[in-house]
Design a protein around this motif. Structure first.
Motif, PDB file in Angstrom:
ATOM      1  N   SER A 130       0.836  -1.190   0.000  1.00 42.63           N
ATOM      2  CA  SER A 130       0.000   0.000   0.000  1.00 42.63           C
ATOM      3  C   SER A 130       0.876   1.245   0.000  1.00 42.63           C
ATOM      4  N   GLN A 131       0.446   2.240  -0.752  1.00 38.12           N
ATOM      5  CA  GLN A 131       1.082   3.556  -0.743  1.00 38.12           C
ATOM      6  C   GLN A 131       0.057   4.513  -0.152  1.00 38.12           C
ATOM      7  N   LYS A 132       0.261   4.878   1.099  1.00 37.48           N
ATOM      8  CA  LYS A 132      -0.718   5.714   1.787  1.00 37.48           C
ATOM      9  C   LYS A 132       0.006   6.639   2.751  1.00 37.48           C
ATOM     10  N   GLY A 133      -0.416   7.892   2.794  1.00 37.68           N
ATOM     11  CA  GLY A 133       0.179   8.849   3.714  1.00 37.68           C
ATOM     12  C   GLY A 133       1.651   9.093   3.442  1.00 37.68           C
ATOM     13  N   ARG A 134       2.012   9.039   2.168  1.00 39.09           N
ATOM     14  CA  ARG A 134       3.410   9.228   1.737  1.00 39.09           C
ATOM     15  C   ARG A 134       4.341   8.199   2.355  1.00 39.09           C
ATOM     16  N   MET A 135       3.837   6.971   2.513  1.00 35.88           N
ATOM     17  CA  MET A 135       4.640   5.855   3.028  1.00 35.88           C
ATOM     18  C   MET A 135       4.272   4.572   2.297  1.00 35.88           C
ATOM     19  N   PHE A 137       1.792  -2.736  -6.332  1.00 34.84           N
ATOM     20  CA  PHE A 137       1.819  -1.468  -5.614  1.00 34.84           C
ATOM     21  C   PHE A 137       0.464  -0.789  -5.805  1.00 34.84           C
ATOM     22  N   VAL A 138      -0.203  -0.511  -4.697  1.00 36.74           N
ATOM     23  CA  VAL A 138      -1.555   0.045  -4.718  1.00 36.74           C
ATOM     24  C   VAL A 138      -1.510   1.467  -4.173  1.00 36.74           C
ATOM     25  N   ASN A 139      -1.945   2.414  -4.982  1.00 36.83           N
ATOM     26  CA  ASN A 139      -2.032   3.798  -4.518  1.00 36.83           C
ATOM     27  C   ASN A 139      -3.324   3.942  -3.727  1.00 36.83           C
ATOM     28  N   ASP A 140      -3.192   3.854  -2.394  1.00 37.08           N
ATOM     29  CA  ASP A 140      -4.349   3.950  -1.512  1.00 37.08           C
ATOM     30  C   ASP A 140      -4.621   5.377  -1.047  1.00 37.08           C
ATOM     31  N   ASP A 141      -3.875   6.332  -1.560  1.00 36.57           N
ATOM     32  CA  ASP A 141      -4.153   7.730  -1.241  1.00 36.57           C
ATOM     33  C   ASP A 141      -5.246   8.227  -2.169  1.00 36.57           C
ATOM     34  N   SER A 142      -6.208   8.949  -1.614  1.00 40.36           N
ATOM     35  CA  SER A 142      -7.340   9.390  -2.428  1.00 40.36           C
ATOM     36  C   SER A 142      -7.045  10.649  -3.239  1.00 40.36           C
ATOM     37  N   ASP A 143      -5.960  11.351  -2.879  1.00 47.43           N
ATOM     38  CA  ASP A 143      -5.702  12.621  -3.555  1.00 47.43           C
ATOM     39  C   ASP A 143      -4.248  12.830  -3.977  1.00 47.43           C
ATOM     40  N   LEU A 144      -3.411  11.787  -3.890  1.00 48.20           N
ATOM     41  CA  LEU A 144      -2.001  11.945  -4.226  1.00 48.20           C
ATOM     42  C   LEU A 144      -1.575  11.013  -5.354  1.00 48.20           C
ATOM     43  N   LEU A 145      -0.770  11.540  -6.272  1.00 46.96           N
ATOM     44  CA  LEU A 145      -0.099  10.695  -7.247  1.00 46.96           C
ATOM     45  C   LEU A 145       1.110  10.055  -6.581  1.00 46.96           C
ATOM     46  N   SER A 176       7.218   2.865 -12.798  1.00 45.74           N
ATOM     47  CA  SER A 176       5.766   2.729 -12.974  1.00 45.74           C
ATOM     48  C   SER A 176       5.149   3.871 -13.761  1.00 45.74           C
ATOM     49  N   GLY A 177       5.836   5.002 -13.826  1.00 45.43           N
ATOM     50  CA  GLY A 177       5.171   6.195 -14.318  1.00 45.43           C
ATOM     51  C   GLY A 177       4.247   6.700 -13.220  1.00 45.43           C
ATOM     52  N   ASP A 178       3.545   7.788 -13.482  1.00 48.63           N
ATOM     53  CA  ASP A 178       2.650   8.327 -12.453  1.00 48.63           C
ATOM     54  C   ASP A 178       1.495   7.362 -12.197  1.00 48.63           C
ATOM     55  N   GLN A 179       1.203   7.166 -10.926  1.00 49.37           N
ATOM     56  CA  GLN A 179       0.118   6.274 -10.504  1.00 49.37           C
ATOM     57  C   GLN A 179      -1.021   7.116  -9.929  1.00 49.37           C
ATOM     58  N   GLU A 180      -2.146   7.060 -10.571  1.00 50.33           N
ATOM     59  CA  GLU A 180      -3.336   7.769 -10.101  1.00 50.33           C
ATOM     60  C   GLU A 180      -3.854   7.132  -8.816  1.00 50.33           C
ATOM     61  N   PRO A 181      -4.569   7.889  -7.979  1.00 50.18           N
ATOM     62  CA  PRO A 181      -5.188   7.291  -6.793  1.00 50.18           C
ATOM     63  C   PRO A 181      -6.072   6.107  -7.185  1.00 50.18           C
ATOM     64  N   GLY A 182      -5.934   5.028  -6.421  1.00 47.71           N
ATOM     65  CA  GLY A 182      -6.705   3.819  -6.677  1.00 47.71           C
ATOM     66  C   GLY A 182      -6.059   2.860  -7.659  1.00 47.71           C
ATOM     67  N   LYS A 231      10.305   5.108   1.086  1.00 49.82           N
ATOM     68  CA  LYS A 231      11.312   4.090   0.778  1.00 49.82           C
ATOM     69  C   LYS A 231      10.801   2.730   1.216  1.00 49.82           C
ATOM     70  N   LEU A 232      11.081   1.745   0.388  1.00 52.13           N
ATOM     71  CA  LEU A 232      10.743   0.344   0.672  1.00 52.13           C
ATOM     72  C   LEU A 232      11.942  -0.504   0.298  1.00 52.13           C
ATOM     73  N   VAL A 233      12.328  -1.421   1.180  1.00 52.83           N
ATOM     74  CA  VAL A 233      13.405  -2.343   0.877  1.00 52.83           C
ATOM     75  C   VAL A 233      12.787  -3.699   0.548  1.00 52.83           C
ATOM     76  N   VAL A 234      13.110  -4.209  -0.639  1.00 51.36           N
ATOM     77  CA  VAL A 234      12.612  -5.518  -1.073  1.00 51.36           C
ATOM     78  C   VAL A 234      13.802  -6.448  -1.209  1.00 51.36           C
ATOM     79  N   ARG A 235      13.772  -7.539  -0.441  1.00 59.95           N
ATOM     80  CA  ARG A 235      14.803  -8.572  -0.557  1.00 59.95           C
ATOM     81  C   ARG A 235      14.230  -9.712  -1.390  1.00 59.95           C
ATOM     82  N   VAL A 236      14.904 -10.038  -2.474  1.00 58.88           N
ATOM     83  CA  VAL A 236      14.437 -11.074  -3.380  1.00 58.88           C
ATOM     84  C   VAL A 236      15.380 -12.269  -3.255  1.00 58.88           C
TER      85      VAL A 236
END
Length: 125
Positions: free
Chosen positions: A46-51, A67-75, A89-95, A119-124
């Motif tokens: 989730s991408q919410k609250g700039r986190m 990656f899910v843009n869960d912010d209702s008003d932020l790209l 990803s390019g710009d991600q619209e809300p939702g 920031k997110l750390v992904v270990r593969v």
């Protein structure tokens, strides 16, 4: 219809229907198994609250992270830049939902091009 005629009819119907019933049962079973595998491998960030939520993630090579843009008003704008794996990803619209397949082993920092503190750390593995 007499009792003997009824038994004969049911017997013939059973012989003809058995392969169809078996095929249907097999198809339903395979569908449920496949759906279970798809659901089991669904990893969402989730991408919410700039986190990013969660902030750290461990996945197997070849797994998809959505990656899910869960912010209702932020790209948002997810990207990874490394010598072995890159994604933008390019710009991600809300939702919006953006799937990313991590094809290489390693540890990758996922960032948002709009919100530099995300920031997110992904270990593969």
């Amino acid at each position: 219809m007499s009792a003997n005629q009824f038994r004969f009819f049911v017997s013939r119907l059973s012989r003809r229907a058995a392969p169809v019933v078996s095929a249907l049962a097999l198809g339903v079973g395979c569908g449920l198994l496949l759906a279970g595998q798809i659901q089991a491998s669904a990893i969402a960030v989730s991408q919410k609250g700039r986190m990013f939520h969660p902030g750290n993630l461990a996945v197997a090579r070849g797994e998809t992270v959505t990656f899910v843009n869960d912010d209702s008003d932020l790209l948002h704008h997810v990207f990874v830049e490394s010598d072995t794996f890159s994604f933008d990803s390019g710009d991600q619209e809300p939702g919006s939902r953006t799937p990313v397949i991590f094809t290489e082993r390693g540890t990758f920092q996922v960032l948002c091009g709009i919100h530099p503190k995300m920031k997110l750390v992904v270990r593969v593995d």
